[in-house]
Design a protein around this motif. Structure first.
Motif, PDB file in Angstrom:
ATOM      1  N   PRO A 165       6.050  -7.949 -20.512  1.00  0.00           N
ATOM      2  CA  PRO A 165       7.117  -7.052 -20.033  1.00  0.00           C
ATOM      3  C   PRO A 165       6.865  -6.589 -18.593  1.00  0.00           C
ATOM      4  CG  PRO A 165       6.394  -6.417 -22.227  1.00  0.00           C
ATOM      5  CD  PRO A 165       5.404  -7.433 -21.736  1.00  0.00           C
ATOM      6  N   GLY A 166       7.964  -6.276 -17.923  1.00  0.00           N
ATOM      7  CA  GLY A 166       7.868  -5.783 -16.554  1.00  0.00           C
ATOM      8  C   GLY A 166       9.133  -6.105 -15.787  1.00  0.00           C
ATOM      9  N   GLU A 167       9.121  -5.818 -14.506  1.00  0.00           N
ATOM     10  CA  GLU A 167      10.261  -6.102 -13.638  1.00  0.00           C
ATOM     11  C   GLU A 167      10.044  -7.441 -12.943  1.00  0.00           C
ATOM     12  OE1 GLU A 167      12.012  -3.115 -11.263  1.00  0.00           O
ATOM     13  OE2 GLU A 167      11.346  -1.471 -12.543  1.00  0.00           O
ATOM     14  N   TYR A 168      11.066  -8.273 -13.016  1.00  0.00           N
ATOM     15  CA  TYR A 168      10.994  -9.632 -12.482  1.00  0.00           C
ATOM     16  C   TYR A 168      12.252  -9.954 -11.670  1.00  0.00           C
ATOM     17  CZ  TYR A 168       7.226 -10.672 -15.856  1.00  0.00           C
ATOM     18  OH  TYR A 168       6.054 -10.665 -16.575  1.00  0.00           O
ATOM     19  N   LEU A 169      12.093 -10.872 -10.729  1.00  0.00           N
ATOM     20  CA  LEU A 169      13.234 -11.526 -10.118  1.00  0.00           C
ATOM     21  C   LEU A 169      13.452 -12.866 -10.816  1.00  0.00           C
ATOM     22  CD1 LEU A 169      12.824 -10.928  -6.265  1.00  0.00           C
ATOM     23  CD2 LEU A 169      14.490  -9.883  -7.802  1.00  0.00           C
ATOM     24  N   LEU A 170      14.699 -13.172 -11.101  1.00  0.00           N
ATOM     25  CA  LEU A 170      15.103 -14.448 -11.686  1.00  0.00           C
ATOM     26  C   LEU A 170      15.820 -15.231 -10.594  1.00  0.00           C
ATOM     27  CD1 LEU A 170      15.556 -16.282 -14.237  1.00  0.00           C
ATOM     28  CD2 LEU A 170      17.715 -15.045 -14.540  1.00  0.00           C
ATOM     29  N   ARG A 171      15.361 -16.435 -10.340  1.00  0.00           N
ATOM     30  CA  ARG A 171      15.867 -17.242  -9.216  1.00  0.00           C
ATOM     31  C   ARG A 171      16.490 -18.529  -9.727  1.00  0.00           C
ATOM     32  NH1 ARG A 171      13.683 -21.430  -5.940  1.00  0.00           N
ATOM     33  NH2 ARG A 171      14.266 -21.278  -3.722  1.00  0.00           N
ATOM     34  N   HIS A 172      17.800 -18.678  -9.513  1.00  0.00           N
ATOM     35  CA  HIS A 172      18.490 -19.935  -9.793  1.00  0.00           C
ATOM     36  C   HIS A 172      18.590 -20.724  -8.487  1.00  0.00           C
ATOM     37  CE1 HIS A 172      19.784 -17.717 -13.384  1.00  0.00           C
ATOM     38  NE2 HIS A 172      20.025 -18.894 -13.922  1.00  0.00           N
ATOM     39  N   GLN A 191      17.746  -9.253 -10.471  1.00  0.00           N
ATOM     40  CA  GLN A 191      16.651  -8.407 -10.940  1.00  0.00           C
ATOM     41  C   GLN A 191      16.761  -8.155 -12.444  1.00  0.00           C
ATOM     42  OE1 GLN A 191      15.923  -5.917  -6.780  1.00  0.00           O
ATOM     43  NE2 GLN A 191      16.063  -4.809  -8.712  1.00  0.00           N
ATOM     44  N   LEU A 192      15.624  -8.359 -13.136  1.00  0.00           N
ATOM     45  CA  LEU A 192      15.565  -8.160 -14.584  1.00  0.00           C
ATOM     46  C   LEU A 192      14.425  -7.220 -14.938  1.00  0.00           C
ATOM     47  CD1 LEU A 192      15.901 -11.849 -15.892  1.00  0.00           C
ATOM     48  CD2 LEU A 192      17.745 -10.248 -15.349  1.00  0.00           C
ATOM     49  N   LYS A 193      14.632  -6.447 -15.994  1.00  0.00           N
ATOM     50  CA  LYS A 193      13.562  -5.680 -16.619  1.00  0.00           C
ATOM     51  C   LYS A 193      13.301  -6.317 -17.975  1.00  0.00           C
ATOM     52  CE  LYS A 193      14.505  -1.284 -14.293  1.00  0.00           C
ATOM     53  NZ  LYS A 193      14.858   0.154 -14.445  1.00  0.00           N
TER      54      LYS A 193
END
Length: 244
Positions: A165-172, A191-193
């Motif tokens: 778990p944590g804060e992530y960037l999702l890159r397409h 941005q995803l949590k």
């Protein structure tokens, strides 16, 4: 004359807007999240997506904005994040995507804190999915971007179920290679949590920087697809996919 000039300007703007494109929205657990509206000021916009200013591609694999497109900035007070359980599916929707030749690549990066203040170029990225040449030859075959078009200019990916778990960037990222020896990179970030009970994190060769992950001499980047009528494999650039 003023009316003619105005119409010409509008036509040029419209031509820009439909020339290429990017991710316009996301669907996560039945909820739709609108993306950043390119060609508009970021002032007043709210989105889970980072800023990206143009539908035009990045053509240099060492471009400073390759991580999250130009300019990839946080929206500040308007920047949002979507809460997503590890193992969930995320569907990204593009405009009517015009390019059928090239791979689809999905990356994530742990922000190690709040993503809103993170610099995408400083993060370590790992690939969670990729798809390239599906069948046939490099010159005449079926590609992942063709599948994306057939699926209504959309792509669904699954967040690794074991991800910490944590804060992530999702890159397409779409890499269009229909122009010989001139790659076209189309990256967008959201941005995803991430929630859940997982503890897995990638390490070593799974982690890359943008820029830094690609170079023009990579066989899947600087490529003339039309000369490869008898070649039936394609090397997707970047690291191996991290399975979790």
């Amino acid at each position: 004359m003023f009316a003619t000039a105005t119409l010409t300007a509008l036509a040029l703007a419209a031509g820009q807007a439909v020339a290429h494109g990017g991710v316009l929205s996301y669907q996560i657990n039945g909820q739709t999240y609108q993306g950043f509206k390119a060609y508009n000021t970021p002032a007043g916009q709210t989105s889970i997506q980072r800023e990206w200013d143009t539908y035009n591609p990045i053509t240099d694999p060492t471009d400073a904005h390759l991580a999250c497109n130009t300019n990839g900035a946080s929206l500040g007070s308007g920047q949002q994040s979507a809460t997503v359980a590890a193992g969930s599916k995320v569907t990204a929707f593009w405009n009517d995507w015009p390019h059928a030749i090239g791979p689809v690549m999905i990356y994530m990066a742990n922000c190690n804190g709040a993503c809103t203040t993170a610099d995408p170029a400083s993060l370590s990225w790992f690939k969670i999915e990729h798809s390239g040449l599906l069948s046939g030859s490099v010159a005449n075959g079926t590609w992942a971007q063709g599948q994306l078009i057939d699926d209504g200019s959309s792509w669904t990916t699954t967040i690794p179920a074991s991800l910490k778990p944590g804060e992530y960037l999702l890159r397409h990222e779409l890499l269009a290679i229909h122009t010989s020896d001139q790659p076209q990179f189309y990256p967008e970030c959201a941005q995803l949590k991430i929630t859940g009970s997982g503890s897995a994190q990638p390490s070593g060769s799974y982690l890359v920087k943008f820029p830094g992950a690609y170079k023009m001499s990579d066989p899947g980047v600087g490529i003339d697809v039309y000369s490869q009528t008898n070649v039936y494999t394609y090397t997707i650039p970047g690291p191996a996919v991290w399975q979790g």
